[in-house]
Design a protein around this motif. Structure first.
Motif, PDB file in Angstrom:
ATOM      1  N   LYS A 175      -8.502   5.909  -1.483  1.00  0.00           N
ATOM      2  CA  LYS A 175      -7.468   4.866  -1.425  1.00  0.00           C
ATOM      3  C   LYS A 175      -7.299   4.334  -0.006  1.00  0.00           C
ATOM      4  O   LYS A 175      -6.342   3.620   0.286  1.00  0.00           O
ATOM      5  CB  LYS A 175      -6.151   5.405  -1.974  1.00  0.00           C
ATOM      6  CG  LYS A 175      -6.285   5.683  -3.475  1.00  0.00           C
ATOM      7  CD  LYS A 175      -5.004   5.726  -4.222  1.00  0.00           C
ATOM      8  CE  LYS A 175      -4.243   4.446  -4.240  1.00  0.00           C
ATOM      9  NZ  LYS A 175      -4.091   3.829  -5.544  1.00  0.00           N
TER      10      LYS A 175
ATOM     11  N   CYS B  20      -6.340   5.788   2.634  1.00  0.00           N
ATOM     12  CA  CYS B  20      -5.049   6.210   3.161  1.00  0.00           C
ATOM     13  C   CYS B  20      -5.300   7.364   4.131  1.00  0.00           C
ATOM     14  O   CYS B  20      -5.849   8.396   3.739  1.00  0.00           O
ATOM     15  CB  CYS B  20      -4.160   6.657   1.993  1.00  0.00           C
ATOM     16  SG  CYS B  20      -2.543   7.183   2.516  1.00  0.00           S
ATOM     17  N   ASN B  21      -4.905   7.179   5.362  1.00  0.00           N
ATOM     18  CA  ASN B  21      -5.117   8.230   6.357  1.00  0.00           C
ATOM     19  C   ASN B  21      -4.176   9.405   6.080  1.00  0.00           C
ATOM     20  O   ASN B  21      -3.149   9.250   5.422  1.00  0.00           O
ATOM     21  CB  ASN B  21      -4.842   7.662   7.751  1.00  0.00           C
ATOM     22  CG  ASN B  21      -5.280   8.594   8.850  1.00  0.00           C
ATOM     23  OD1 ASN B  21      -6.230   9.369   8.669  1.00  0.00           O
ATOM     24  ND2 ASN B  21      -4.606   8.556   9.979  1.00  0.00           N
ATOM     25  N   TYR B  22      -4.519  10.576   6.571  1.00  0.00           N
ATOM     26  CA  TYR B  22      -3.660  11.758   6.385  1.00  0.00           C
ATOM     27  C   TYR B  22      -3.978  12.777   7.463  1.00  0.00           C
ATOM     28  O   TYR B  22      -5.018  12.703   8.131  1.00  0.00           O
ATOM     29  CB  TYR B  22      -3.874  12.396   5.004  1.00  0.00           C
ATOM     30  CG  TYR B  22      -5.322  12.708   4.698  1.00  0.00           C
ATOM     31  CD1 TYR B  22      -5.900  13.915   5.076  1.00  0.00           C
ATOM     32  CD2 TYR B  22      -6.125  11.773   4.043  1.00  0.00           C
ATOM     33  CE1 TYR B  22      -7.235  14.193   4.815  1.00  0.00           C
ATOM     34  CE2 TYR B  22      -7.465  12.037   3.781  1.00  0.00           C
ATOM     35  CZ  TYR B  22      -8.004  13.249   4.167  1.00  0.00           C
ATOM     36  OH  TYR B  22      -9.318  13.531   3.927  1.00  0.00           O
TER      37      TYR B  22
ATOM     38  N   LYS C  58      -1.930   3.562  10.978  1.00  0.00           N
ATOM     39  CA  LYS C  58      -2.695   4.784  10.744  1.00  0.00           C
ATOM     40  C   LYS C  58      -1.871   6.008  11.135  1.00  0.00           C
ATOM     41  O   LYS C  58      -1.996   7.074  10.526  1.00  0.00           O
ATOM     42  CB  LYS C  58      -4.024   4.750  11.528  1.00  0.00           C
ATOM     43  CG  LYS C  58      -5.027   3.802  10.916  1.00  0.00           C
ATOM     44  CD  LYS C  58      -5.536   4.315   9.561  1.00  0.00           C
ATOM     45  CE  LYS C  58      -6.184   3.217   8.739  1.00  0.00           C
ATOM     46  NZ  LYS C  58      -6.239   3.481   7.302  1.00  0.00           N
TER      47      LYS C  58
ATOM     48  N   LEU D  15      -6.990  10.439  -1.487  1.00  0.00           N
ATOM     49  CA  LEU D  15      -6.426   9.644  -0.385  1.00  0.00           C
ATOM     50  C   LEU D  15      -7.545   8.892   0.341  1.00  0.00           C
ATOM     51  O   LEU D  15      -7.392   7.718   0.684  1.00  0.00           O
ATOM     52  CB  LEU D  15      -5.664  10.540   0.598  1.00  0.00           C
ATOM     53  CG  LEU D  15      -4.491  11.357   0.033  1.00  0.00           C
ATOM     54  CD1 LEU D  15      -3.778  12.105   1.160  1.00  0.00           C
ATOM     55  CD2 LEU D  15      -3.489  10.487  -0.699  1.00  0.00           C
TER      56      LEU D  15
ATOM     57  N   HIS E  65       0.840  -1.207   0.000  1.00  0.00           N
ATOM     58  CA  HIS E  65       0.000   0.000   0.000  1.00  0.00           C
ATOM     59  C   HIS E  65       0.880   1.264   0.000  1.00  0.00           C
ATOM     60  O   HIS E  65       0.623   2.221  -0.738  1.00  0.00           O
ATOM     61  CB  HIS E  65      -0.907  -0.057   1.227  1.00  0.00           C
ATOM     62  CG  HIS E  65      -1.560   1.234   1.594  1.00  0.00           C
ATOM     63  ND1 HIS E  65      -2.565   1.809   0.844  1.00  0.00           N
ATOM     64  CD2 HIS E  65      -1.357   2.080   2.632  1.00  0.00           C
ATOM     65  CE1 HIS E  65      -2.940   2.945   1.418  1.00  0.00           C
ATOM     66  NE2 HIS E  65      -2.221   3.134   2.497  1.00  0.00           N
ATOM     67  N   TYR E  66       1.927   1.235   0.806  1.00  0.00           N
ATOM     68  CA  TYR E  66       2.836   2.399   0.878  1.00  0.00           C
ATOM     69  C   TYR E  66       3.487   2.638  -0.494  1.00  0.00           C
ATOM     70  O   TYR E  66       3.576   3.774  -0.968  1.00  0.00           O
ATOM     71  CB  TYR E  66       3.906   2.122   1.942  1.00  0.00           C
ATOM     72  CG  TYR E  66       4.470   3.352   2.630  1.00  0.00           C
ATOM     73  CD1 TYR E  66       3.772   3.971   3.659  1.00  0.00           C
ATOM     74  CD2 TYR E  66       5.715   3.870   2.277  1.00  0.00           C
ATOM     75  CE1 TYR E  66       4.293   5.076   4.318  1.00  0.00           C
ATOM     76  CE2 TYR E  66       6.246   4.979   2.929  1.00  0.00           C
ATOM     77  CZ  TYR E  66       5.527   5.575   3.955  1.00  0.00           C
ATOM     78  OH  TYR E  66       6.053   6.676   4.610  1.00  0.00           O
TER      79      TYR E  66
ATOM     80  N   MET F 132       1.018   4.165  -2.888  1.00  0.00           N
ATOM     81  CA  MET F 132       0.814   5.595  -2.643  1.00  0.00           C
ATOM     82  C   MET F 132       2.002   6.410  -3.171  1.00  0.00           C
ATOM     83  O   MET F 132       1.831   7.495  -3.717  1.00  0.00           O
ATOM     84  CB  MET F 132       0.609   5.873  -1.145  1.00  0.00           C
ATOM     85  CG  MET F 132      -0.621   5.235  -0.544  1.00  0.00           C
ATOM     86  SD  MET F 132      -2.146   5.523  -1.460  1.00  0.00           S
ATOM     87  CE  MET F 132      -2.246   7.301  -1.414  1.00  0.00           C
TER      88      MET F 132
ATOM     89  N   GLU G 147       0.606   6.655   8.334  1.00  0.00           N
ATOM     90  CA  GLU G 147      -0.027   7.384   7.225  1.00  0.00           C
ATOM     91  C   GLU G 147      -0.272   8.840   7.612  1.00  0.00           C
ATOM     92  O   GLU G 147      -0.045   9.743   6.806  1.00  0.00           O
ATOM     93  CB  GLU G 147      -1.349   6.719   6.847  1.00  0.00           C
ATOM     94  CG  GLU G 147      -1.161   5.367   6.196  1.00  0.00           C
ATOM     95  CD  GLU G 147      -2.482   4.659   5.928  1.00  0.00           C
ATOM     96  OE1 GLU G 147      -2.464   3.708   5.150  1.00  0.00           O
ATOM     97  OE2 GLU G 147      -3.530   5.036   6.505  1.00  0.00           O
TER      98      GLU G 147
END
Ligand code: ACM
Ligand code: ZN
Length: 734
Positions: free
Chosen positions: A532, A534-536, A489, A529, A183-184, A187, A492
């Motif tokens: 996807k 993906c936390n931010y 988390k 994000l 996943h990383y 991204m 991310e």
């Protein structure tokens, strides 16, 4: 500013659309990293299920990737066209038409989409730009109802400025499973980053299966015993799977095998690797072991040759990273075998032994066709004759040393590109590392990077994500915002959106990079994000203006996240999902009474806008460290412990000053400095006790990055507990 910029772009687009009489209005192109040349035409192309696709054999995996992204969200399952000339979507590789490595041309007209790459990587990047032209829902993993898949008509010509656009992921201190690593990588690839430094080895974990040394992962990958043990490792099959996944996405995986320091996990598995041969345990807390690989034993070189050969055979990258950072040479000084090597080789300083070791390994790796990469210490400690690549993590100026000695460099300074530092000092901010000041998104983006040319010494930039504060699943200090306790988390949260800034630093030439433009393009990326999963870090509301009007303060705000709501309070309390919604400028009596958050949804929101207290009247005492008030210091005598991590970076002599601002004077007693729980200094109560300002002086000799520092002071508040004040520190001597 951001709001205005976006509004301006919208108006321009709208004007174009009107003048051409189109009814479907194209969104302005807001791609990250900013493409080199964009020509946006009026009008859009509407994608539909009946389209056909053709792709060259050289980019077949990328064509499959595109289908795999589009199918779940759009439901499109485009048939292959019989002839390329008839296809609606064409993916092709043509190095003559696109001369720049990793470059692409993307053309969308009223009928077709054509992506032509210099190589398969270029095609992949053309696909990424194409996806960013579509609504964010295109990244969704479920069928998106009611979305029109409109692409603006464009001609985009693009190629990266720097060949090295990297991220380092520390999987040694905290074991991220294979799926998270993929996943990383996914991204990173979305933002056209192309190198992952896989930090597989550190004191607290060995994460790579090595067939010849099974105890490295049987023992060195685990902290604790039996069912309570924590850790993990990647089998060689896992690694092959990760490499293949990354290859489609133009990401090269560079394994990092750390030595001579940061390898206690190997020493635990095979104690004969160290000078003393002492048995240790895999640590459960972050620290940097002083047990180095012994450079005096033949078995150490055999071990390195075996491990590096197996690693080099497993990873196709032309590079291999040998770590090399932060070695402290006490053991080598005391070891007769290491001392013999110094004498035999005519080395003057013990640090020259590291240069000797680097040379041996660089020669070994050259025979395998690999170039050695390592932290800057590999070119700073002793003389290295083989050309190597150094990751500059302290001072960007150190690249001069790399140039002068014929090496190459990558910019990875902790000050700007270590993404485990928090973004702000706002109370409640999520932080991992704290040994340096915060790195805001703007600070990360604003790092000076010169344009690349083939003669450049600097190959590019690299963000670093360290996990030493996540060690073995430790829950970080601030939880409420994320409302969960999985380290992934947090990883991310800390990585995004700053990764996008690092990506643009590496991709764009200086003339193209612009903070305001980046910030305005970022607004539409958050939804991508989200899709996807993906936390931010949600950014705080943007202050468009803050003006004094008739004795009041008037705030005008804009949301930095497209589609998000701003909520606010005017009584100094934290806003939440039921607080007032911002729709127009708000007036308050006192600036600090106004608090506002960006709310993406009821579970995902920013910290409130924060106005730090003004310490300008106390400048002479140095940097702010801590504040006391009645709830902190009770009446009578007691001890007050406060954290000072990040305030005394580096060794030297410091003054710690207590300044009373309100209430009763405190009688201060002994001040003790701690590194985690280890006592470093005990400074007696000052003999002259001025009522308002009390200064202690101490010399710090045991600074260590990544380790928390504290003070504890004896305080006598007398019968009342109404005292308020601040503590500051100031460096007075190196
Ligand atoms: C490092 O931060 N020790 C490279
Ligand atoms: Zn030794």
């Amino acid at each position: 500013m951001i709001g205005r910029m976006r509004e301006f772009l919208r108006l321009v687009t709208f004007a174009i659309a009107l003048s051409f009489g189109f009814c479907a209005v194209a969104q302005p192109v807001a791609v990250i990293p900013q493409p080199a040349r964009v020509e946006q035409h009026a009008g859009v192309l509407k994608l539909h299920a009946g389209m056909t696709m053709a792709s060259d054999a050289a980019c077949e995996p990328q064509a499959r990737y595109l289908r795999e992204v589009l199918f779940p969200s759009t439901g499109f399952c485009w048939k292959s066209a019989e002839k390329k000339s008839r296809a609606d979507v064409v993916l092709e590789v043509d190095a003559a038409r696109v001369p720049e490595a990793e470059g692409y041309r993307l053309t969308v007209d009223g009928k077709r989409v054509t992506i032509c790459g210099h190589d398969a990587g270029g095609v992949f990047y053309g696909i990424q730009t194409f996806l960013q032209l579509l609504p964010p829902a295109v990244h969704g993993t479920a069928l998106q109802q009611g979305v029109e898949w409109l692409v603006p008509q464009v001609e985009i010509s693009d190629a990266p400025d720097h060949p090295w656009r990297g991220m380092m992921l520390d999987v040694a201190r905290y074991f991220y499973d294979k799926e998270f690593v993929k996943h990383y990588i996914d991204m990173m690839a979305m933002y056209k980053m192309n190198k992952l430094q896989f930090h597989l080895i550190d004191d607290s974990g060995w994460r790579l299966e090595i067939k010849k040394y099974p105890r490295l992962t049987e023992v060195g990958a685990w902290a604790g015993q039996n069912e309570n043990r924590l850790g993990g490792y990647y089998s060689q099959d896992d690694i092959r799977e990760i490499i293949a996944y990354a290859a489609v996405r133009n990401v090269e995986i560079i394994p990092e095998i750390e030595f001579p320091a940061h390898m206690l996990s190997a020493v635990v598995a095979y104690p004969w690797l160290s000078c003393t041969g002492k048995q240790h345990e895999v640590p459960r807390q972050h620290f940097i072991s002083r047990d180095l690989l012994c450079v005096g034993k033949e078995t150490s070189y055999e071990f390195l040759a075996d491990v590096l050969e197996e690693t080099a055979d497993l990873f196709p990258s032309e590079y291999i990273n040998i770590g090399g950072d932060e070695a402290v040479y006490d053991r080598w000084k005391e070891c007769p075998l290491c001392q013999q090597v110094m004498q035999r080789e005519g080395l003057k300083q013990v640090s020259d032994l590291q240069g000797y070791l680097t040379n041996v390994v660089a020669d070994m790796m050259k025979q395998k066709g690999k170039t050695v990469v390592g932290w800057e210490e590999i070119i700073m400690r002793g003389k290295v004759s083989q050309p190597v690549v150094a990751l500059i993590w302290h001072q960007v100026n150190d690249t001069i040393q790399a140039t002068q000695s014929g090496h190459k460099a990558i910019l990875a300074p902790a000050t700007n590109l270590y993404l485990d530092f928090p973004e702000s000092r706002t109370p409640g901010e999520i932080k991992a590392a704290t040994w340096m000041p915060p790195i805001s998104l703007e600070k990360c983006y604003s790092m000076p990077v010169n344009d690349y040319s083939p003669a450049s010494t600097v190959l590019g930039v690299q963000g670093c994500f360290w996990s030493d504060q996540f060690i073995h699943g430790t829950v970080l200090q601030e939880l409420s915002l994320l409302n969960e306790n999985r380290s992934e988390k947090y990883a991310e949260y800390l990585t995004f959106p700053r990764l996008l800034a690092v990506a643009e630093l590496g991709w764009c030439r200086n003339a193209v990079r612009d903070w305001e433009s980046f910030r305005s393009r970022l607004g539409s990326q958050y939804a991508r994000l989200d899709h996807k999963d993906c936390n931010y870090r949600v950014p705080e509301p943007e202050i468009v203006s803050m003006k004094e009007v008739g004795g009041k303060v008037r705030f005008e705000l804009a949301s930095p996240v497209e589609g998000a709501t701003i909520r606010y309070t005017t009584d100094g309390s934290w806003p939440h999902s039921h607080s007032a919604v911002y729709t127009s400028p708000v007036e308050v009596d006192v600036k600090t009474d106004f608090r506002a958050i960006t709310e993406v949804d009821s579970r995902h929101f920013s910290l409130p806008l924060y106005f730090a207290p003004d310490f300008s009247a106390f400048q002479q005492y140095g940097a702010f460290v801590a504040e006391w008030k009645p709830l902190v210091l009770a009446s009578g005598t007691g001890k007050w412990r406060f954290e000072a991590t990040g305030k005394m970076v580096g060794n030297g002599t410091y003054e710690v000053t207590f300044v009373r601002t309100r209430g009763t004077a405190v009688k201060w007693g002994q001040l003790v400095q701690y590194k985690r729980d280890e006592t470093l200094a005990e400074i007696p109560a000052p003999t002259v006790v001025a009522p308002d300002v009390v200064t202690y002086r101490l010399t710090q000799t045991a600074f260590e990055a990544g380790v928390p520092f504290f003070f504890e002071v004896e305080a006598d508040c007398g019968a009342t507990s109404d005292s308020h004040g601040y503590v500051f520190v100031r460096k007075v001597e190196e």
